[in-house]
Write an enzyme that holds these catalytic residues in place. Structure first.
Site, PDB file in Angstrom:
ATOM      1  N   TYR A 113      34.608  39.516  46.588  1.00 34.11           N
ATOM      2  CA  TYR A 113      34.588  38.055  46.408  1.00 34.11           C
ATOM      3  C   TYR A 113      34.241  37.407  47.735  1.00 34.11           C
ATOM      4  O   TYR A 113      34.725  37.811  48.792  1.00 34.11           O
ATOM      5  CB  TYR A 113      35.972  37.562  45.952  1.00 34.11           C
ATOM      6  CG  TYR A 113      36.136  36.060  46.013  1.00 34.11           C
ATOM      7  CD1 TYR A 113      35.915  35.271  44.885  1.00 34.11           C
ATOM      8  CD2 TYR A 113      36.490  35.416  47.205  1.00 34.11           C
ATOM      9  CE1 TYR A 113      36.045  33.896  44.934  1.00 34.11           C
ATOM     10  CE2 TYR A 113      36.617  34.038  47.263  1.00 34.11           C
ATOM     11  CZ  TYR A 113      36.396  33.280  46.132  1.00 34.11           C
ATOM     12  OH  TYR A 113      36.514  31.915  46.186  1.00 34.11           O
ATOM     13  N   GLU A 201      31.039  29.893  45.497  1.00 29.03           N
ATOM     14  CA  GLU A 201      31.813  31.093  45.178  1.00 29.03           C
ATOM     15  C   GLU A 201      30.865  32.159  44.678  1.00 29.03           C
ATOM     16  O   GLU A 201      30.097  31.912  43.745  1.00 29.03           O
ATOM     17  CB  GLU A 201      32.828  30.799  44.072  1.00 29.03           C
ATOM     18  CG  GLU A 201      34.170  30.345  44.586  1.00 29.03           C
ATOM     19  CD  GLU A 201      35.225  30.328  43.491  1.00 29.03           C
ATOM     20  OE1 GLU A 201      34.927  29.853  42.381  1.00 29.03           O
ATOM     21  OE2 GLU A 201      36.342  30.794  43.752  1.00 29.03           O
TER      22      GLU A 201
END
Lengths: 394, 316
Positions: A113, A201
């Site tokens: 991530y 993101e």
């Protein structure tokens, strides 16, 4: 402002970030050609068909399908396109899928991530990374906060290479993969700043079996205040993803958010608008919207705002709560009277005026002869509108 | 002595010749604020509505001794206007401008916090006390207090109005107000005035996620100010400033504090007008803020119609 995954990936790619080969499908007619093109360029029959809506959780909702032939791709696309996709972020009514992204299949070794946003607690941009890719970052933060590593950025320097390296090594990467991840994070920060994003993101950020680092999914939102200097971003707005009344309100430069209650609110100032919603709830009903007409609204703007409220079939009563500062009460009153003259008034209307030019405003309303209930303060107004709406029901 | 603004305030208006700047400079002067001039690049040497106009803030400071600036510059130049004021040695900058890009403010704030090591970002609030009359040594940026952006400004009733709030709803008194919202601050001031209490100073700190003074900065000034007997804090959803304020009050304040938090009914993920008023990632909920404030022994106004009465109970 939000954009779609495929748009975000196109922006990343333009900023030198590696993304899988992918092509959006906006009309089903172009599907075959897109499938053929991706298979031809990758030499593989493995494809991913991804629903493009402004909400997360698409995979679990059935909006992402891995397929291994052109025929299967056509079938999956047929199933997804036009479907009401329900995810934990869309609410029970779901969203209609109007766009697809077709992408090459990627051989994944690890899912990570990466995220960038402004940390308002310290007024700095923060770059976050986690080895728990694919999970929602809020969930990771709640369950294992130590799994998230962060670097705050000095805006005068930008993200320093050593900071990007720290993040890459903290993810347990080594060798080529670590070098690629470091380069990825540095470019991602540059793209974030260059585009005035408010959030980027990449989840998952994948390491492939041949140690490439790719953005397999990407979510980007932008600072509305900075859109004026990014026309290339502003054109990416997808009106299909927005409530029509919200788009209409934005056209009049009004701050409007549709909610699910029955009392329409028109207020000046964001804080007072929220407080007005709260006091309606306090007296036992629910607001149908958040609406801040702003400080310097003209009579035309007030009229436009009022029309948006009366056009909403869910609205069974309207509460106008104005504390005039720069905004003058007579302008509000004139706008209301003008709007009612144009579109009529089918629900009870309660008006509370205070502040600048309150006497003139009250006089305009009284002389209009309209069935308006006036209120002495905001509690009085909220109580009255709730009682009027409840009276309708029983 | 109230906080931030008093009868020694000498204000210059940046963006004086624009519509908002002109209107509010006149309103401030009518209220009795000493507005000593304005700044509009290219119009230096002229006189606008009786105010001398300068090309730069530095010139205005040199000619008028201004120690305060009120900014009405449009959003693309907003952050630059803040930096210009800081560089000219202005001690208090009140930025009214709404819509300044967040990353512009991140950069500007970095300069205002420049005495901190750049690897240790400030914790949201500027360290205090730093309120002083103008005077940056050697033309270098000095410590500068910023209020805003996207705020109604600061008013010390009877002494100085630095911003866009209606003056007549205020009266000199003993209640300090600090708020993230504009019109809700007016509502609070009005209710307090109606009850005959009046305000020492009312500060609207603004609704943006990256801003100058935060609750804690204002609370510590109010705690030290002899005129202020009690403080009303008005927060809203988004961020964690109210929780930090609650902890600060519990640890450092002896004066009574009342509070109201707007946005109990706001849905997550939606920006409620203010760029900073958004519940995201499970943070910024009104309920959490109210719980933190209650835990610190702070009286919570049950509705926005009870701001004045909740405050009055604490000082009666």
């Amino acid at each position: 402002m939000k954009i779609h995954e495929y748009q975000a990936k196109q922006l990343l790619s333009r900023h030198g970030l590696p993304v899988p080969l992918g092509i959006p499908v906006l009309h089903i007619d172009s599907l075959d050609q897109v499938v053929h093109q991706i298979m031809h360029e990758t030499g593989s029959e493995t494809l991913v068909v991804k629903a493009q809506i402004h909400a997360g959780g698409r995979g679990k909702g059935g909006g992402v399908k891995l397929v291994k032939s052109a025929e299967a791709a056509r079938q999956a696309a047929g199933q997804i396109l036009g479907k009401h996709l329900v995810t934990h972020q869309t609410g029970p009514e779901g969203r209609v899928v109007r766009r697809l992204l077709l992408e090459e299949g990627v051989s994944i070794a690890r899912e990570l991530y990466a995220g960038i946003l402004v940390d308002r607690g310290c007024s700095r941009v923060v770059v976050m990374a986690s080895a728990a890719g694919g999970m929602e970052i809020e969930e990771v933060a709640a369950r294992m906060p130590e799994a998230i590593v962060k670097e705050h950025v000095d805006p005068a320097l930008g993200l320093a290479p050593f900071q990007a390296r720290k993040l890459s090594y903290a993810l347990g990467l080594a060798g080529t993969a670590a070098r690629n991840a470091t380069a990825f994070l540095l470019k991602l920060y540059q793209a974030f700043v260059a585009l005035d994003a408010s959030l980027v993101e990449v989840n998952p950020l994948v390491v492939t079996s041949d140690e490439r680092v790719l953005a397999l999914d990407c979510k980007m939102t932008f600072d509305d205040n900075a859109l004026y200097r990014h026309p290339e971003v502003a054109v990416l707005r997808d009106l299909d993803e927005e409530d029509p009344s919200e788009s209409q309100a934005r056209g009049h430069d009004l701050n409007f958010i549709k909610l699910d209650g029955s009392i329409g609110c028109m207020v000046n100032g964001a804080g007072l608008a929220m407080a007005t919603m709260d006091i309606i709830k306090h007296f036992g009903a629910s607001p149908a919207n958040f609406l801040d007409v702003g400080g310097g609204a003209t009579q035309e703007k007030v009229t436009a705002a009022f029309k948006i409220l009366t056009a909403d079939p869910d609205v069974r009563g309207i509460f106008v709560n104005i504390f005039g500062g720069i905004m003058k009460c007579d302008v509000i009153a004139g706008g209301i009277v003008g709007a009612v003259a144009e579109v009529g008034l089918r629900v009870p209307l309660v008006v509370r005026l205070a502040g600048t030019n309150v006497e003139q405003g009250t006089k305009i309303l009284a002389e209009s002869g309209l069935p308006i209930t006036t209120a002495s303060d905001m509690a009085d107004g909220a109580r009255k509108v709730v009682a009027l709406v409840k009276g309708q029901v029983s | 002595m109230p906080i931030l603004a008093d009868n020694k305030t000498l204000a210059v208006v940046q963006g004086l010749t624009g519509a908002a700047g002109t209107f509010h400079a006149k309103q401030m002067r009518e209220y009795g604020t000493k507005v000593v001039g304005g700044v509009t690049p290219g119009k230096g040497g002229t006189v606008h509505e009786g105010f001398p106009v300068f090309d730069t803030v530095a010139q205005a400071v040199a000619k008028t001794g201004a120690n305060t600036s009120v900014i009405f510059v449009p959003p693309p130049g907003g952050a630059d206007a803040i930096l210009e004021a800081a560089h000219a040695g202005i001690g208090l900058v009140v930025c009214i401008t709404e819509g300044i890009p967040v990353l512009d403010m991140v950069r500007a704030k970095r300069v205002l916090d420049a005495s901190l090591s750049s690897w240790e970002p400030s914790k949201g609030s500027q360290t205090l006390p730093r309120w002083s009359a103008a005077g940056g040594a050697g033309g270098l940026p000095t410590r500068c207090n910023l209020v805003g952006p996207n705020c109604p400004g600061v008013i010390t009733p009877g002494a100085a109005k630095l911003g866009i709030m209606p003056g007549y709803i205020h009266q000199p008194g003993s209640i300090g107000i600090v708020s993230r919202s504009g019109t809700l601050t007016y509502e609070a001031a009005f209710q307090i005035t109606e009850l005959g209490l009046g305000q020492s100073t009312a500060v609207g700190i603004g609704g943006d996620p990256v801003k100058g003074m935060d609750f804690i900065d204002c609370l510590s000034l109010f705690e030290a100010d002899p005129q202020t007997k009690a403080v009303l804090l008005i927060g809203e959803i988004g961020g964690t400033s109210e929780e930090e304020a609650a902890a600060f009050i519990k640890a450092n304040m002896r004066k009574p504090v009342a509070a109201f938090i707007a946005g109990v009914t706001a849905p997550p993920g939606r920006r409620m007008g203010h760029a900073g008023a958004i519940i995201s990632g499970g943070k910024g909920l009104a309920a959490d803020k109210i719980a933190a404030l209650r835990d610190a022994g702070i009286a919570i106004a049950p509705t926005p119609a009870d701001l004045g009465t909740t405050m009055a109970k604490l000082v009666s």
